[in-house]
Enzyme design. Structure first.
Site, PDB file in Angstrom:
ATOM      1  N   HIS A  85      54.013 -23.591 -15.702  1.00 35.42           N
ATOM      2  CA  HIS A  85      55.474 -23.707 -15.713  1.00 35.42           C
ATOM      3  C   HIS A  85      56.049 -23.680 -17.113  1.00 35.42           C
ATOM      4  CE1 HIS A  85      55.226 -25.858 -11.667  1.00 35.42           C
ATOM      5  NE2 HIS A  85      55.741 -24.668 -11.495  1.00 35.42           N
TER       6      HIS A  85
ATOM      7  N   CYS B  52      47.959  -1.862 -17.218  1.00 35.29           N
ATOM      8  CA  CYS B  52      48.934  -2.941 -17.026  1.00 35.29           C
ATOM      9  C   CYS B  52      48.344  -4.319 -17.293  1.00 35.29           C
ATOM     10  CB  CYS B  52      49.543  -2.881 -15.628  1.00 35.29           C
ATOM     11  SG  CYS B  52      48.324  -3.058 -14.326  1.00 35.29           S
TER      12      CYS B  52
ATOM     13  N   ASP C 282      41.182  -8.333 -15.236  1.00 39.23           N
ATOM     14  CA  ASP C 282      40.045  -8.484 -14.325  1.00 39.23           C
ATOM     15  C   ASP C 282      38.880  -7.574 -14.709  1.00 39.23           C
ATOM     16  OD1 ASP C 282      40.629 -10.518 -12.448  1.00 39.23           O
ATOM     17  OD2 ASP C 282      42.208  -9.253 -11.635  1.00 39.23           O
TER      18      ASP C 282
ATOM     19  N   GLU D 178      40.178  -2.267 -11.702  1.00 40.49           N
ATOM     20  CA  GLU D 178      39.932  -3.577 -12.318  1.00 40.49           C
ATOM     21  C   GLU D 178      38.595  -4.171 -11.895  1.00 40.49           C
ATOM     22  OE1 GLU D 178      43.051  -6.315 -11.215  1.00 40.49           O
ATOM     23  OE2 GLU D 178      43.168  -5.539  -9.181  1.00 40.49           O
TER      24      GLU D 178
END
Ligand code: PEP
Ligand code: MG
Length: 589
Positions: A197, A511, A464, A440
């Site tokens: 957060h 990405c 990943d 990935e």
């Protein structure tokens, strides 16, 4: 901490920028001491009422926090998280269970609450996904708030001075909502990672943050002078005059660079020899789309739709999907939006339906496309939402975690069925919507030539790809030092993927986080990556680096590093070749 002694604490650089100010410690730590009391039969209803009152007080506090957030115009996703907290308060898994425990066990509300929280925490223990782990913190925040209200302790507030740097064990959106943003320069927390957060909020407030400092809130005293370096993840406690001067200089350089880059952010990136480099943005929440576009994104290269599943306690309906995607697609069009289908380990999603799976190794388990191919209805619902949204603008679909041809063909088959159904129902959508996959999983990179014949594009997910090819848990601080984007094995997998895509006449994007670090840009362009997609902050940096190089030079660099033996050797070379020659872009390195 000794006022005269300088201490340097290291954590995770969660939001870039530098702040020099005074420490304000926020007490958000857990309340550990409360008694276990036996409640007699005749007092059970009073005890339940005491708990219900605490729920009501908590609801009121969260409502106020939402108002505060709105008044300060903080992104809607944070109010959304608070609304999730509000729902959790009345969720049977928590409140219902507490009431049940009070009644059946004859125990006080505090003890019943603690027991219910432990049960929930335990059910999440085996989850490897960092994002889900940080969402588990939501339950803890809600529990702590309830407990404070039961015990009568005020929820944490703190006295802010001008130039405050907030130091806390952890910060919930509710904690940050209650703070006067004008007085705050940045955040430092003991826990948290890039997707916690604090990081999300610091990013949207464009304030520096360092998280994962382990025990900063214990070591730092209120009023300590602090330097918070959100670029390298360092906090200097009680810095010397010289350190302050040095960091003031760095801060000015950072601001000057950001302003300069922002001015050019919306102009296209064209290399010195005239090659246009497309730079797109990654998106988690639909409300972030404006920020990403303002930072110069030429489309969305990765819309991580799992956030749609995580911030609510029911599985999203077709309409939820459709509305969220339509909003983004319309805002981004005529640029393209790549919507990635659900990439989530099953645990969190199914916990909300009461069906818990306990996987030993969830990162290698029923995740992403594997989950979708098992829970076909969930997948179909999302595909319908995406297809319907595609009618409103330039949209592509992307499947995550494809490891082989079978998975791809099954996913495509379900997509075709879904399209047929929409056609029959007369619902409009883009019938030629491009379909791509993330590369990935190492097996997908190795058979990229085979997969390429079945898709319109590839997008390399280095987060990943690195994790799986080097066998390094991407969220594990003990093996962090081995997480090497420049590892020769990673570069070979990328190169093989790019060549396979180009041989088949399809485009290849990247990405993963690697796409957002400008030191890698020349190698990536040299290897032939067509599109780079990254977080909002990095877009202008990557664009500027692309403007500084020419493609021949990039190809020579890529060719050269390809023959090197270690990541260190390559990094050293890039430091000399790129960082050394672009001092204006790497003022803070
Ligand atoms: C990646 O793996 O690089 C990627 C972009 O996907 P995520 O970070 O969402 O797993
Ligand atoms: Mg991934």
């Amino acid at each position: 901490m000794d006022q005269r002694q300088v201490h340097i604490l290291h954590g995770v650089a969660a939001s870039a920028g530098i702040a020099i100010g005074k420490a304000v410690i926020m007490d958000t730590r857990k309340i550990e001491r409360y008694p276990k009391i036996r409640i007699t039969e005749s007092l059970l209803s009073d005890e339940i009422k005491r708990f219900d009152d605490a729920v009501k007080t908590s609801e009121k506090q969260i409502r106020e926090a939402i108002k505060e957030l709105e008044a300060h115009n903080v992104g809607k996703e944070h109010s959304f998280i608070l609304e999730t907290h509000m729902m959790m308060l009345t969720d049977p898994a928590l409140s219902g269970r507490v009431r049940e425990l009070i009644t059946t066990e004859h125990i006080n509300a505090e003890w019943a609450l603690k027991t219910a929280l432990l049960e929930i925490e335990k059910s999440f223990e085996s989850i490897g996904d960092e994002y889900i782990k940080s969402r588990v913190a939501d339950t803890t925040f809600v529990g702590e708030r309830l407990l404070r209200n039961l015990i009568g302790k005020k929820t944490s507030r703190c006295h802010l001075l001008d130039n405050s740097i907030i130091v806390a064990h952890d910060l919930s959106p509710a904690d940050t909502a209650m703070l006067n943003k004008e007085k705050i320069l940045g955040f430092a927390t003991d826990v948290g990672g890039l997707t916690s957060h604090t990081s999300i909020i610091a990013h949207s407030l464009e304030m520096p943050a360092v998280v994962g400092l382990e025990n900063a809130s214990m070591l730092i005293n209120p009023g300590d002078n602090l330097i918070l370096d959100g670029i390298s993840g360092v906090v200097i406690v009680n810095p010397s005059e010289n350190q302050i001067l040095e960091y003031e200089h760095r801060e000015r350089s950072f601001i000057t660079l950001e302003l300069k880059l922002k001015e050019k952010a919306k102009s296209p990136a064209v290399t010195r020899d005239g090659k246009y480099v497309k730079v797109k943005g990654n998106l988690e929440f639909k409300d972030e789309v404006k920020t990403v576009l303002d930072h110069g994104a030429e489309g969305i290269g990765l819309y991580r739709t799992e956030f749609l599943y995580l911030n609510r306690n029911h599985v999203p309906s077709e309409e939820d999907h459709y509305q969220a995607y339509k909003t983004v697609v319309e805002a981004v069009s005529p640029y393209n939006t790549v919507i990635r289908t659900l990439d989530l380990g099953g645990d969190k999603l199914y916990s909300s339906l009461g069906k818990l799976r306990n996987e030993m190794n969830p990162v290698m388990g029923l995740r992403a496309i594997r989950l979708c191919l098992k829970e076909v209805d969930v997948f179909r619902t999302q595909l319908r939402g995406i297809l319907r949204a595609s009618h409103y603008g330039n949209t592509s679909i992307m499947f995550p975690m494809i490891s082989g041809m079978d998975e791809l063909m099954k996913a495509k088959e379900i997509l075709e069925e879904t399209k047929d159904n929409l056609l029959k129902e007369g619902i409009p959508f883009d019938e030629n919507i491009p379909v791509g996959i993330m590369i990935e999983v190492p097996s997908a990179a190795i058979i990229a030539d085979i997969l390429a014949s079945e898709v319109d594009f590839f997008s390399i997910g280095t987060n990943d790809l690195i994790q799986y090819s080097l066998a390094i848990d991407r969220g594990n601080e003990y093996v962090n030092y081995l997480y090497e984007p420049l590892h020769p094995a990673v570069l070979r997998l990328i190169k093989f993927t790019v060549d396979a895509a180009h041989d088949a006449g399809i485009t290849v994007s990247m990405c993963g986080e690697m796409a957002g670090r400008e030191i890698y840009t020349p190698i990536l362009l040299g290897m032939g990556i067509d599109i780079l997609s990254t977080n909002a902050f990095a877009i202008s940096h990557v664009k500027e680096m692309a403007r500084k190089v020419d493609l021949d030079q990039c190809r020579r660099i890529a060719e050269h590093v390809f023959h090197m033996k270690t990541a260190d050797e390559i990094y050293e070379f890039m430091n000399q070749e790129i960082v050394g020659k672009s001092p204006d872009l790497f003022v803070l390195s």
